[in-house]
Design a protein around this motif. Structure first.
Motif, PDB file in Angstrom:
ATOM      1  N   GLN A  19       0.948  -1.020  -0.119  1.00  0.00           N
ATOM      2  CA  GLN A  19       0.198   0.249   0.119  1.00  0.00           C
ATOM      3  C   GLN A  19       0.793   1.147  -0.189  1.00  0.00           C
ATOM      4  OE1 GLN A  19      -2.382   1.382   3.675  1.00  0.00           O
ATOM      5  NE2 GLN A  19      -4.237   0.674   2.161  1.00  0.00           N
ATOM      6  N   CYS A  52       3.267   4.156   3.691  1.00  0.00           N
ATOM      7  CA  CYS A  52       1.882   4.679   3.230  1.00  0.00           C
ATOM      8  C   CYS A  52       1.655   6.214   3.564  1.00  0.00           C
ATOM      9  CB  CYS A  52       0.980   3.678   3.721  1.00  0.00           C
ATOM     10  SG  CYS A  52      -0.683   4.144   3.251  1.00  0.00           S
ATOM     11  N   TRP A  93     -12.569   5.453   2.421  1.00  0.00           N
ATOM     12  CA  TRP A  93     -10.903   5.510   1.947  1.00  0.00           C
ATOM     13  C   TRP A  93     -10.879   4.373   1.121  1.00  0.00           C
ATOM     14  CZ3 TRP A  93      -7.913   9.372   3.994  1.00  0.00           C
ATOM     15  CH2 TRP A  93      -8.504  10.133   5.213  1.00  0.00           C
ATOM     16  N   ARG A 106      -3.388   6.556   0.436  1.00  0.00           N
ATOM     17  CA  ARG A 106      -4.782   6.443   0.661  1.00  0.00           C
ATOM     18  C   ARG A 106      -5.580   7.678   0.650  1.00  0.00           C
ATOM     19  NH1 ARG A 106      -6.023   4.116   6.469  1.00  0.00           N
ATOM     20  NH2 ARG A 106      -8.166   4.133   5.666  1.00  0.00           N
ATOM     21  N   SER A 126      -7.500   3.113  -1.582  1.00  0.00           N
ATOM     22  CA  SER A 126      -6.016   3.073  -1.593  1.00  0.00           C
ATOM     23  C   SER A 126      -5.506   2.497  -2.651  1.00  0.00           C
ATOM     24  CB  SER A 126      -5.691   1.976  -0.435  1.00  0.00           C
ATOM     25  OG  SER A 126      -5.980   0.916  -0.611  1.00  0.00           O
ATOM     26  N   ALA A 150      -1.586   8.953   3.765  1.00  0.00           N
ATOM     27  CA  ALA A 150      -3.028   9.104   3.504  1.00  0.00           C
ATOM     28  C   ALA A 150      -3.064  10.539   3.610  1.00  0.00           C
ATOM     29  CB  ALA A 150      -3.689   8.444   4.847  1.00  0.00           C
TER      30      ALA A 150
END
Length: 621
Positions: free
Chosen positions: A38, A262, A50, A41, A52, A264
């Protein structure tokens, strides 16, 4: 994020990134290293969920943008302006531009139209990606001639623009038009010293300057950060600081690519508290104002809590503070009571308060401005490693930072590997290293004044260096000199004032004046409560309110000399905004603009009083 053997981790991190010299190399390397992990996001408003992307998927998105951008036929080195909030679109065009040898010019999504028009003209941008045609209309209305701008891509084009500009095109139509004209895998030769961005400074005192950063500037800074703060692929960042700010670009965008973490994208600053709980980041990159706001909430709750809750919070902060000092070799050893009480206090108090950050946060980095010691000490006492660092746009940006195992919150830490620091004339901090900018765009004279021929950069900040630790003591240009000859650093006072939850924003003025005046933006709820308390004691009117506010201010700045305590105050409930030109996109005060905005009120205060013996104010805004 803390590792059992940080020395081995840091060495491995340095070896891993050693052969990478440009940002496109970094991107391709990351996609190859962890294609199915991942990567990003974001909140999909359509589905209300959400969504991804793994690295392979996001690379396909970037490839589509690359084809569209390549179809424009821009020459290598030409500029692409980005006026978008943090998100996939911002990332995609940034990576697409870099891979084609073009130069991104990131701009703050909510900056005022006049500033945006100036940056477009000054940079000679060939393409602008803007969030909406309405936003473009505002920019066009400024009337700035933009002869270099050939294409305007609107992410959300609702109507036909009143300007009738043939350069305008809807984002999806622009992406579709390119089709498969240019294979996304085609590589373009890019050298380490080629431009990787022109990032415009916040411009607290005038027009913003375009800072030219090379691939080597940024990549060398990434490598140095990784040696000092080795994160890993399991970390999660929550991105909410504007990507127009070098602090976020390097630490919150390019650094996660380097480590394979990752990112977000927060929905908005207003929804940040919700996003923290939903995303549950492990690393947070922020400016002090976010920590100050949470600190204010905690202190407000303390003020209205019952006696038991207040005692438990105070005990948690006291014991937690002693634990932090003991861990870093400062203070006395923990008592038996401290060791027994802490696990219970950690569970009942500290963990619940830190749950506001999502409950998984290991490290929170604070930069961009000084953070008040009471604020940082609170979070350290609760068990959150807040690491204060120092940097500037001209240094790509990180110069120094504290670390979890070597954290002195009174300082901004030690210089990163490969970066030299020394103290110059007037106690000015000087910096030299591969992260120092190429110069200012189209401003050779100013470049020469700021960067010396041997590479040393004048930061404009006063500092001292003790055993390798850097302490910033003031800003050379921002020092106020009163008519009585006292010298005061207003930023320090403003930071102290904001530790009181009653104040949302503050500025201190007094250049060539007999005393200092504070202009403050009040917290509406807190001020209503304060007025109710005054009324309950029979205290009404402007003078009583001013006296009350000055008592709050005096308590906040009690550590400073008496001459540094503001003797007058003017207040408002209307926040200062970027759109009004009163603060920078990174939430710093634009001192001249605020003083101009309140010029009449300031003159009224000083005209009213020939001495500073009594509290003073004018009617609030």
């Amino acid at each position: 994020m803390q590792h059992s053997n940080p020395i081995d981790d840091h060495a491995m991190a340095a070896d891993t990134l050693a052969g990478i010299t440009t940002l496109p190399e970094l991107w391709h390397w990351r996609v190859e290293q962890s294609p199915d992990k991942q990567a990003y996001r974001h909140f999909d408003a359509g589905s209300g969920r959400w969504a991804s992307f793994c690295w392979r998927e996001i690379d396909l998105v970037v490839g589509r943008w690359r084809r569209a951008l390549a179809a424009e036929g821009f020459a290598q080195g030409e500029r692409v302006a980005i006026l978008m909030p943090n998100g996939i679109a911002h990332l995609a065009i940034d990576q697409a531009a870099l891979s084609l040898g073009l130069v991104p010019v990131p701009m703050h999504a909510v900056d005022n139209a006049d500033s945006i028009a100036y940056i477009l003209a000054d940079s000679g941008a060939r393409l602008l990606l803007v969030d909406s045609d309405t936003r473009w209309d505002e920019i066009a209305a400024v009337g700035e001639a933009l002869p270099d701008l050939r294409r305007i891509v609107c992410a959300d084009r609702q109507t036909t623009s009143p300007t009738g500009d043939p350069r305008l095109i809807d984002l999806e139509a622009w992406l579709k038009a390119a089709g498969d004209a240019t294979p996304p895998g085609t590589r373009i030769a890019i050298a380490p010293h080629d431009l990787a961005a022109i990032v415009y400074t916040s411009g607290t005192t005038g027009r913003p300057k375009g800072v030219m950063l090379s691939h080597d500037n940024i990549v060398s800074n990434l490598k140095a950060i990784h040696q000092r703060l080795a994160a890993d692929t399991d970390d999660v960042f929550l991105s909410f600081l504007p990507l127009s700010h070098t602090f976020e670009r390097t630490a919150g965008y390019y650094y996660p690519i380097a480590i394979g973490a990752c990112v977000a994208y927060a929905r908005s600053v207003k929804q940040l508290s919700e996003d923290l709980v939903e995303v549950r980041p492990t690393i947070l990159i922020s400016v002090p104002r976010i920590y100050e706001r949470i600190y204010s909430v905690i202190m407000h709750h303390r003020a209205i809590a019952n006696p038991l809750e207040r005692v438990l919070l105070d005990l948690t902060i006291a014991i937690g503070g002693r634990r932090f000092d003991a861990q870093h070799g400062r203070g006395t050893r923990l008592s038996a009571f401290d060791r027994i009480a802490w696990p219970l206090l950690q569970r009942l108090v500290a963990a619940k308060l830190l749950a506001r950050f999502g409950g998984r946060l290991h490290v929170a980095v604070s930069g961009g401005a000084p953070i008040a010691e009471p604020v940082v000490r609170l979070f350290l006492a609760l068990g959150l490693e807040v690491l204060q660092g120092y940097g500037m746009t001209e240094t790509s940006p990180v110069v120094s930072v504290n670390t979890p195992d070597d954290n002195d919150p009174r300082t901004v830490g030690r210089a990163l590997p490969g970066i030299e620091v020394r103290i110059g004339d007037n106690d000015e901090l000087m910096v030299r290293g591969p992260n120092v900018m190429l110069g200012y765009w189209h401003r050779p004279e100013e470049t020469a004044r700021t960067r010396e021929a041997d590479g040393w950069l004048h930061t404009g900040d006063q500092a001292r260096i003790d055993s390798g630790r850097i302490t910033i003591t003031g800003r050379i240009k921002d020092i106020l000199v009163t008519s009585t000859g006292e010298k005061i650093a207003p930023a320090d006072l403003e930071t102290a004032i904001l530790t009181d939850p009653l104040f949302e924003q503050a500025i201190v003025i007094g250049e060539n004046r007999p005393f200092l005046t504070a202009i403050v933006v009040l917290n509406a709820n807190g001020w209503a409560e304060q007025q109710a308390r005054l009324a309950a004691h029979g205290q009404r009117g402007t003078e009583a309110e001013a006296a009350s506010l000055l008592r709050h201010i005096a308590r906040a700045v009690k550590a400073y000399p008496s001459y540094a305590t503001p003797k007058a105050v003017h207040w408002t409930l209307e926040p200062w905004t970027v759109q009004e030109g009163l603060i920078t996109p990174t939430l710093k005060n634009k001192r001249p603009a605020i003083e101009r905005s309140f010029a009449k009120e300031i003159e009224a205060i000083y005209a009213k009083r020939s001495s500073a013996s009594r509290p003073s104010a004018i009617v609030r805004s």
